[in-house]
Design a protein around this motif. Structure first.
Motif, PDB file in Angstrom:
ATOM      1  N   LEU A 153       0.828  -1.008  -0.021  1.00 23.15           N
ATOM      2  CA  LEU A 153      -0.225  -0.015   0.032  1.00 23.15           C
ATOM      3  C   LEU A 153       0.909   1.164  -0.055  1.00 23.15           C
ATOM      4  O   LEU A 153       0.510   2.180  -0.762  1.00 23.15           O
ATOM      5  N   TYR A 154       1.818   1.142   0.795  1.00 18.75           N
ATOM      6  CA  TYR A 154       2.838   2.318   0.881  1.00 18.75           C
ATOM      7  C   TYR A 154       3.540   2.571  -0.376  1.00 18.75           C
ATOM      8  O   TYR A 154       3.477   3.657  -1.068  1.00 18.75           O
ATOM      9  N   GLN A 155       3.921   1.399  -1.152  1.00 19.92           N
ATOM     10  CA  GLN A 155       4.691   1.780  -2.349  1.00 19.92           C
ATOM     11  C   GLN A 155       3.823   2.033  -3.420  1.00 19.92           C
ATOM     12  O   GLN A 155       4.226   2.913  -4.239  1.00 19.92           O
ATOM     13  N   SER A 156       2.214   1.743  -3.533  1.00 20.36           N
ATOM     14  CA  SER A 156       1.419   2.130  -4.480  1.00 20.36           C
ATOM     15  C   SER A 156       1.315   3.544  -4.626  1.00 20.36           C
ATOM     16  O   SER A 156       0.687   4.001  -5.568  1.00 20.36           O
ATOM     17  N   ALA A 157       1.531   4.198  -3.393  1.00 20.12           N
ATOM     18  CA  ALA A 157       1.096   5.602  -3.218  1.00 20.12           C
ATOM     19  C   ALA A 157       2.266   6.352  -3.731  1.00 20.12           C
ATOM     20  O   ALA A 157       2.126   7.756  -3.576  1.00 20.12           O
ATOM     21  N   LEU A 158       3.422   6.048  -3.886  1.00 19.23           N
ATOM     22  CA  LEU A 158       4.809   6.498  -4.289  1.00 19.23           C
ATOM     23  C   LEU A 158       4.545   6.861  -5.848  1.00 19.23           C
ATOM     24  O   LEU A 158       4.131   6.259  -6.490  1.00 19.23           O
ATOM     25  N   LYS A 186       5.412  11.568   6.090  1.00 16.40           N
ATOM     26  CA  LYS A 186       4.002  11.889   6.128  1.00 16.40           C
ATOM     27  C   LYS A 186       3.169  10.546   5.707  1.00 16.40           C
ATOM     28  O   LYS A 186       2.263  10.235   6.283  1.00 16.40           O
ATOM     29  N   ARG A 187       3.762  10.057   4.478  1.00 17.70           N
ATOM     30  CA  ARG A 187       2.790   8.657   4.030  1.00 17.70           C
ATOM     31  C   ARG A 187       3.032   7.474   5.333  1.00 17.70           C
ATOM     32  O   ARG A 187       2.102   6.912   5.435  1.00 17.70           O
ATOM     33  N   GLN A 188       4.257   7.423   5.797  1.00 20.40           N
ATOM     34  CA  GLN A 188       4.425   6.506   6.671  1.00 20.40           C
ATOM     35  C   GLN A 188       3.608   6.922   7.858  1.00 20.40           C
ATOM     36  O   GLN A 188       3.167   5.983   8.443  1.00 20.40           O
ATOM     37  N   ALA A 189       3.704   8.022   8.462  1.00 19.19           N
ATOM     38  CA  ALA A 189       2.888   8.494   9.592  1.00 19.19           C
ATOM     39  C   ALA A 189       1.295   7.991   9.509  1.00 19.19           C
ATOM     40  O   ALA A 189       0.640   7.519   9.917  1.00 19.19           O
TER      41      ALA A 189
END
Length: 536
Positions: free
Chosen positions: A147-152, A311-314
């Motif tokens: 999910l994190y990678q898909s948002a980059l 920010k995304r990680q948080a």
């Protein structure tokens, strides 16, 4: 501690290797030594491997497939049953370190996460016992980072040309589907993923055409994981879904009372025990500012601070820790909540705690470094004690592994009775009135013949009730095993021509009393088997 921090910063991969390999070797040695018999659910999951299905009454089919894989290598032994949990723990740790160190570019946090992961009693147990939570945690972890990678933005994910942008979504869809096959609770990932994406969208952190791909990936995952369970439940009066609704307090007796306070203390105490109080507090310390950072829609700047999430990680850590953890805390005021239902929230929780630990270890104030060091050493001591509990002089009332002892001796005793008390030992079967006792008999009685579970009292349905009884064994003898002696039962009396007086046995472990059982010798099976069709 500052020297350790410098060492981790210089050689994070080496530290990660040690933190993964050494506990893994300890787990293998611990399981292979036979110090703990199978937990009742482990024995049941193993019994499922002898009748592979699309799904089962209480769980998906993945755990049976994993156990089947490793018992084909190590045989139907405790090591064979549990080896999948050991491998699953290794795989989860590899994903945690690789993704945090490489994609988040925080190798010190990655190493600290492995330290916390390997000292949280919850994850220590998951690396030893073959439960559905083991594979569930692995696929949840993969989905979280996908999910994190898909948002980059594309250029931030791939370092080589020509790689398709759809890779994170494909990985997410596959892991989401397989996670559902491990445990229905995996469905919660879809809701949390959508919430995370909504917050990132408001903060303008999502690439274009993101939503279509996310929803497609989640839909594909649901189809992969949910279709087999749906087909099976349609064939079996939806008993699996009814079972889940009963457990969570939506149906049955638990739904009758909206608010009750007697279960909260026990549940909250269990969370302190699963996570260790200081790691839970560390997760809170990093989790509160992470929420503030996630909800600060005025800023979308990334953080390059090693001890602070960007920010995304948080956003992802906040969404994947707080809602689930707080929901089950609140739900404990309504229904009985199993301690392990919050398991996957501690994936994000361990990472949050690692941010706090890293910050304290690097702090200029000696007091903060001392607290970090003290809690780390305390965790390592507890971990050491966990692997050497069998030599500790703990009273039975404080020994949490008491329920895992004595099953091998019970199986040997029942097998000996079958050989010595009946005319034809080849025509003797074994049964109990509870699924857990039935599963342990199936595994530990010599020869590992299938045991049966009789529905003679008011109880919940289980997988054994969906399988045929011993009706084709008319005229055989049997050994009936109960957890407690409650006197003769009319249903059992109808099943046999003659039943012996109860025999009471107390099993031992290392010369100390373990579990107690009541046994009956049953002669001349009449062919009658009590069933309760339509009940769940």
């Amino acid at each position: 501690m500052s020297s350790i921090l410098k060492s981790i910063e210089k050689h994070p991969a080496l530290w990660a290797l040690c933190l993964i390999v050494l506990p893994t070797l300890a787990r293998i040695a611990f399981v292979a030594s036979g110090q703990l018999n199978l937990v009742q659910d482990e024995a049941q999951y193993w019994d499922w491997t002898r009748n592979l299905q699309l799904t089962y009454y209480s769980k998906g089919p993945l755990i049976a497939l994993i156990i089947k894989t490793w018992t084909s290598v190590f045989g139907n032994t405790e090591l064979g049953v549990r080896f999948g949990s050991i491998i699953g723990s290794v795989m989860t740790q590899c994903v945690l370190f690789y993704c945090i160190a490489k994609y988040w570019r925080k190798p010190v946090v990655a190493a600290a996460t492995l330290l916390i992961f390997n000292t949280m009693p919850l994850f220590v147990a998951l690396g030893l016992l073959m439960t559905t939570d083991n594979s569930f945690v692995f696929f949840w972890t993969v989905c979280l980072f996908s999910l994190y990678q898909s948002a980059l933005p594309r250029e931030s994910i791939f370092h080589g040309p020509g790689q398709p942008r759809t890779v994170p979504f494909v990985v997410m869809a596959a892991s989401f589907g397989l996670g559902i096959l491990a445990k229905y609770t995996m469905l919660g990932f879809a809701g949390l993923a959508v919430v995370s994406a909504l917050i990132m969208s408001v903060s303008q952190l999502l690439p274009q055409r993101y939503w279509r791909r996310l929803l497609l990936a989640l839909t594909a995952g649901v189809i992969i994981g949910f279709l087999p369970t749906l087909i099976w439940n349609m064939q079996n009066d939806f008993v699996g879904y009814k079972h889940v609704f009963y457990l969570i307090g939506v149906k049955g007796k638990q739904a009758a009372q909206l608010i009750r306070f007697d279960r909260f203390p026990e549940y909250f105490g269990s969370q302190l025990g699963l996570a260790l109080p200081w790691w839970l507090v560390f997760a809170f310390i990093a989790g509160v500012p992470a929420v503030r950072q996630a909800l600060d829609f005025r800023s979308n700047r990334s953080s390059h601070n090693e001890s602070q999430p960007d920010k995304r990680q948080a956003i992802i850590l906040s969404v994947f820790f707080w809602p689930m953890w707080l929901f089950f805390l609140a739900w404990s005021f309504h229904a009985k909540v199993m301690p392990n239902w919050t398991t996957v929230s501690y994936v994000a929780g361990a990472i949050l705690a690692a941010f706090t630990l890293t910050r304290y270890m690097a702090a200029s104030r000696s007091k903060a470094r001392k607290w970090a060091g003290g809690f780390t050493w305390a965790s390592l001591i507890i971990l050491t004690l966990a692997f050497s509990y069998h030599v500790l002089p703990l009273p039975d009332s404080l020994n949490i592994t008491h329920r895992l002892k004595g099953w091998q001796e019970l199986g040997d005793t029942v097998g000996e009775l079958a050989e010595t008390k009946f005319k034809d030992p080849s025509k003797v079967f074994f049964f109990s009135d509870l699924y857990d006792m039935t599963a342990e008999l199936s595994f530990y009685v010599p020869g590992q013949k299938r045991a049966y579970c009789a529905w003679i009292d008011d109880r919940r349905m289980n997988q054994y009730d969906l399988w045929p009884g011993p009706q084709d064994r008319k005229g055989w003898d049997a050994v009936f095993v109960r957890k407690h002696h409650t006197g003769s039962h009319p249903e059992v009396a109808k099943m046999f021509r003659k039943i012996s007086e109860p025999m009471y046995i107390t099993t031992t472990y290392n010369g100390r009393p373990a579990r107690k059982f009541t046994l009956y010798l049953c002669y001349g099976y009449t062919g009658y088997w009590p069933e309760h069709p339509g009940r769940y």
